[in-house]
Design a protein around this motif. Sequence first.
Motif, PDB file in Angstrom:
ATOM      1  N   VAL A 122      25.709  -9.422  15.382  1.00  0.00           N
ATOM      2  CA  VAL A 122      24.826 -10.496  15.826  1.00  0.00           C
ATOM      3  C   VAL A 122      25.417 -11.268  16.998  1.00  0.00           C
ATOM      4  CG1 VAL A 122      25.684 -12.327  14.298  1.00  0.00           C
ATOM      5  CG2 VAL A 122      23.272 -12.285  14.946  1.00  0.00           C
ATOM      6  N   GLU A 123      26.750 -11.284  17.110  1.00  0.00           N
ATOM      7  CA  GLU A 123      27.387 -11.926  18.264  1.00  0.00           C
ATOM      8  C   GLU A 123      27.508 -10.969  19.447  1.00  0.00           C
ATOM      9  OE1 GLU A 123      27.940 -14.957  18.648  1.00  0.00           O
ATOM     10  OE2 GLU A 123      27.642 -15.652  16.612  1.00  0.00           O
ATOM     11  N   LYS A 124      27.523  -9.673  19.174  1.00  0.00           N
ATOM     12  CA  LYS A 124      27.658  -8.680  20.231  1.00  0.00           C
ATOM     13  C   LYS A 124      26.341  -8.476  20.982  1.00  0.00           C
ATOM     14  CE  LYS A 124      29.854  -5.335  22.422  1.00  0.00           C
ATOM     15  NZ  LYS A 124      31.027  -5.595  23.301  1.00  0.00           N
ATOM     16  N   GLY A 182      17.915  -3.610   5.992  1.00  0.00           N
ATOM     17  CA  GLY A 182      17.105  -4.124   7.088  1.00  0.00           C
ATOM     18  C   GLY A 182      16.817  -5.605   6.946  1.00  0.00           C
ATOM     19  N   LEU A 183      16.514  -6.024   5.725  1.00  0.00           N
ATOM     20  CA  LEU A 183      16.275  -7.442   5.477  1.00  0.00           C
ATOM     21  C   LEU A 183      17.512  -8.272   5.809  1.00  0.00           C
ATOM     22  CD1 LEU A 183      14.308  -7.291   2.096  1.00  0.00           C
ATOM     23  CD2 LEU A 183      13.403  -8.017   4.309  1.00  0.00           C
ATOM     24  N   SER A 184      18.678  -7.731   5.533  1.00  0.00           N
ATOM     25  CA  SER A 184      19.916  -8.445   5.827  1.00  0.00           C
ATOM     26  C   SER A 184      20.092  -8.645   7.334  1.00  0.00           C
ATOM     27  CB  SER A 184      21.114  -7.686   5.249  1.00  0.00           C
ATOM     28  OG  SER A 184      22.274  -8.483   5.266  1.00  0.00           O
ATOM     29  N   PHE A 185      19.722  -7.644   8.130  1.00  0.00           N
ATOM     30  CA  PHE A 185      19.750  -7.786   9.589  1.00  0.00           C
ATOM     31  C   PHE A 185      18.903  -8.984  10.011  1.00  0.00           C
ATOM     32  CE2 PHE A 185      21.779  -3.789   9.629  1.00  0.00           C
ATOM     33  CZ  PHE A 185      22.118  -3.429  10.918  1.00  0.00           C
ATOM     34  N   GLU A 186      17.671  -8.996   9.518  1.00  0.00           N
ATOM     35  CA  GLU A 186      16.744 -10.071   9.901  1.00  0.00           C
ATOM     36  C   GLU A 186      17.191 -11.416   9.353  1.00  0.00           C
ATOM     37  OE1 GLU A 186      12.523  -7.731  10.470  1.00  0.00           O
ATOM     38  OE2 GLU A 186      12.841  -8.870   8.625  1.00  0.00           O
ATOM     39  N   TYR A 187      17.647 -11.409   8.119  1.00  0.00           N
ATOM     40  CA  TYR A 187      18.000 -12.666   7.463  1.00  0.00           C
ATOM     41  C   TYR A 187      19.270 -13.269   8.047  1.00  0.00           C
ATOM     42  CZ  TYR A 187      18.084 -15.979   3.581  1.00  0.00           C
ATOM     43  OH  TYR A 187      18.057 -17.116   2.833  1.00  0.00           O
ATOM     44  N   THR A 188      20.096 -12.463   8.695  1.00  0.00           N
ATOM     45  CA  THR A 188      21.283 -12.986   9.367  1.00  0.00           C
ATOM     46  C   THR A 188      20.922 -13.616  10.708  1.00  0.00           C
ATOM     47  OG1 THR A 188      22.763 -11.371   8.332  1.00  0.00           O
ATOM     48  CG2 THR A 188      23.517 -12.374  10.379  1.00  0.00           C
ATOM     49  N   ALA A 189      20.108 -12.925  11.493  1.00  0.00           N
ATOM     50  CA  ALA A 189      19.829 -13.364  12.863  1.00  0.00           C
ATOM     51  C   ALA A 189      18.745 -14.432  12.955  1.00  0.00           C
ATOM     52  CB  ALA A 189      19.438 -12.160  13.707  1.00  0.00           C
ATOM     53  N   ALA A 190      17.707 -14.334  12.138  1.00  0.00           N
ATOM     54  CA  ALA A 190      16.565 -15.242  12.267  1.00  0.00           C
ATOM     55  C   ALA A 190      16.933 -16.711  12.069  1.00  0.00           C
ATOM     56  CB  ALA A 190      15.455 -14.824  11.306  1.00  0.00           C
ATOM     57  N   PRO A 191      17.693 -17.088  11.012  1.00  0.00           N
ATOM     58  CA  PRO A 191      18.050 -18.504  10.862  1.00  0.00           C
ATOM     59  C   PRO A 191      18.855 -19.037  12.040  1.00  0.00           C
ATOM     60  CG  PRO A 191      18.490 -17.307   8.831  1.00  0.00           C
ATOM     61  CD  PRO A 191      18.195 -16.287   9.879  1.00  0.00           C
ATOM     62  N   MET A 192      19.739 -18.204  12.592  1.00  0.00           N
ATOM     63  CA  MET A 192      20.539 -18.625  13.734  1.00  0.00           C
ATOM     64  C   MET A 192      19.650 -18.888  14.947  1.00  0.00           C
ATOM     65  SD  MET A 192      23.670 -15.897  13.260  1.00  0.00           S
ATOM     66  CE  MET A 192      24.781 -16.632  14.444  1.00  0.00           C
ATOM     67  N   LEU A 193      18.711 -17.966  15.211  1.00  0.00           N
ATOM     68  CA  LEU A 193      17.849 -18.114  16.378  1.00  0.00           C
ATOM     69  C   LEU A 193      16.946 -19.332  16.247  1.00  0.00           C
ATOM     70  CD1 LEU A 193      16.860 -17.097  19.066  1.00  0.00           C
ATOM     71  CD2 LEU A 193      15.331 -15.502  17.871  1.00  0.00           C
ATOM     72  N   VAL A 194      16.336 -19.515  15.082  1.00  0.00           N
ATOM     73  CA  VAL A 194      15.440 -20.661  14.881  1.00  0.00           C
ATOM     74  C   VAL A 194      16.196 -21.976  15.019  1.00  0.00           C
ATOM     75  CG1 VAL A 194      13.993 -21.869  13.203  1.00  0.00           C
ATOM     76  CG2 VAL A 194      13.803 -19.392  13.445  1.00  0.00           C
ATOM     77  N   THR A 195      17.359 -22.066  14.395  1.00  0.00           N
ATOM     78  CA  THR A 195      18.138 -23.296  14.433  1.00  0.00           C
ATOM     79  C   THR A 195      18.632 -23.599  15.843  1.00  0.00           C
ATOM     80  OG1 THR A 195      18.858 -22.944  12.147  1.00  0.00           O
ATOM     81  CG2 THR A 195      20.151 -24.484  13.462  1.00  0.00           C
ATOM     82  N   GLU A 196      19.014 -22.577  16.579  1.00  0.00           N
ATOM     83  CA  GLU A 196      19.628 -22.769  17.894  1.00  0.00           C
ATOM     84  C   GLU A 196      18.629 -22.924  19.032  1.00  0.00           C
ATOM     85  OE1 GLU A 196      23.679 -20.269  16.675  1.00  0.00           O
ATOM     86  OE2 GLU A 196      22.237 -19.402  18.093  1.00  0.00           O
ATOM     87  N   ILE A 197      17.369 -22.539  18.820  1.00  0.00           N
ATOM     88  CA  ILE A 197      16.377 -22.647  19.891  1.00  0.00           C
ATOM     89  C   ILE A 197      15.382 -23.775  19.654  1.00  0.00           C
ATOM     90  CG2 ILE A 197      14.671 -21.066  18.907  1.00  0.00           C
ATOM     91  CD1 ILE A 197      15.664 -21.435  22.632  1.00  0.00           C
ATOM     92  N   ALA A 198      15.261 -24.259  18.418  1.00  0.00           N
ATOM     93  CA  ALA A 198      14.289 -25.307  18.109  1.00  0.00           C
ATOM     94  C   ALA A 198      14.639 -26.603  18.842  1.00  0.00           C
ATOM     95  CB  ALA A 198      14.249 -25.565  16.604  1.00  0.00           C
TER      96      ALA A 198
END
Length: 529
Positions: free
Chosen positions: A102-104, A144-160
């Motif tokens: 997710v950082e790469k 697959g859910l783990s991929f989404e569940y890792t990245a989605a909270p970070m993106l929402v929190t960091e872009i809101a």
Amino acid sequence: MDKQQNQIIAGTDRGATTINVQQLLTKPWYQYRHLRRLYGWLVVVLMVQATNGFDGSLMNGLQALTYWQKYFNYPTGAQLGIFNGTQGLGSVFAVTFLWWLVEKVGRRITIMMGAVIIIIGVFIQSFATSLAMFASARAIIGMGLSFEYTAAPMLVTEIAHPAHRAQLSTLLNTLYYFGAFIAAWVTLGTLTIQSDWSWRSVSLLQMFPSIISITLTWFVPESPRWLVAKGQVAKARKILLDYHCGGDESDPLVDFEMHEIESTLAFEREQGNGGWTALFRTKGNRWRTWVVASCSILSQATGTTLIGYYLVVVLTGIGVTNPRTQSIINGCLTLSNMLFAFWGAYVIDKFGRRRMMLTSLTGQLICGFIPWTICSALYTQSGNHSAGHAVIAFIFISSAFYATTWNGILTGYTVECMSYDVRSKLIVTQNFLVQGTITGLNYLNPVALKNVGWKYYIAIDAIIVLAFIVVYFTYPETSKITLEEVSTIFDGKHAVKNALFEEQVVMEGISKGDDKAVTVERREVSGDV
């Protein structure tokens, strides 16, 4: 100052260089064109959690379908645990490398990769011909859910926008219930299909949120914090300018946010090498790790996994055995949970995280699980049908108290507690503990319900009490400040302060022996900063 601009007031009870994010906007978000555009794209990210909710409710619904039961030879106990537990195993495997991925590659690409994996898993699950094939598909979906569940909270929190971070990050997990609601009522409709397609068709529907993710996530703006960390400062500033300030170069918020992000990332790079030991290197990070770890386990161990995956087993245990009745109860429960969860996301900033967590646990215990336990015991020991039916009401009450707060806390509260340098690792740790707990409970729950019965609920009562104690004594309040400023709570005097305010804050030192009192003048920050 232009009323279209963000109104920054320096100075809160957490420090002279912090701001109250609720004072930034003078109008509702929907009256700002740039915020409507931002949140329109964020809907695509928020929908990823609907996939998870669809998956959880699907496994409840399938247990009520006669053709699914017959095809897999009426699984119970440990065998039923395999159907649900293998999903968590896939998630646990994925977290071993997601902290790096997710950082790469960034948040957006990680989400899209997860969507592709989910579609593959759903296809295999829908056409499974054996327990092994079905279980393998569940593991792929879990990864697959783990991929989404890792990245989605970070993106929402960091872009809101800072004013809406709490509501949006909480809303992310709230949409779990939207997916669960769809799955529950679709499954009810497929009861009329007199073939194996009664369960295969509803399984196939699980891939549609992932198709949306693959198609539209690329158009969602990337995390400015990730871009800055990758040296793409100009691109990060452009995103903040366009989506938080409407393209207005004179708006003070863009400089404020950029300075906070850059100074915080620089400070965090100086403090450590970014390895896993960073989770325990400082007192602040140890506190963060404790909050994330304890919340991850307790949020799943307070009964939600039991209701989310084994409602049909619980209902059967109190004499509700008709598949249609079970499906209707499941559908109504998901609708109730969705409405309460949306309400909780709306008021989370108004009442604060701690107060809502404590109220939720209190209501869940006193109004939900304790009477649920008593009524289950009465039904089991004396065959009292009124007590058995009362359990249904207490399931709804307990679930409502949980939904108002705890479902959203995992993508709201815990993520904002994380500083950027450890955010990916803590989210991966959170996913590992959440999925590990779910996996363990998915194996334990059916076995315990079969062999111990209502006495198993006493253990859940005790866990809720433990959760209340942990929250009361160790969880801080994080509402009404920016994402970077949360570090002032965890790191205290060692936290990075926004130097943009240093020259604008008037300090008057008053000597009192060895003590010094400091008076801070609160003043509006002009667009010239």
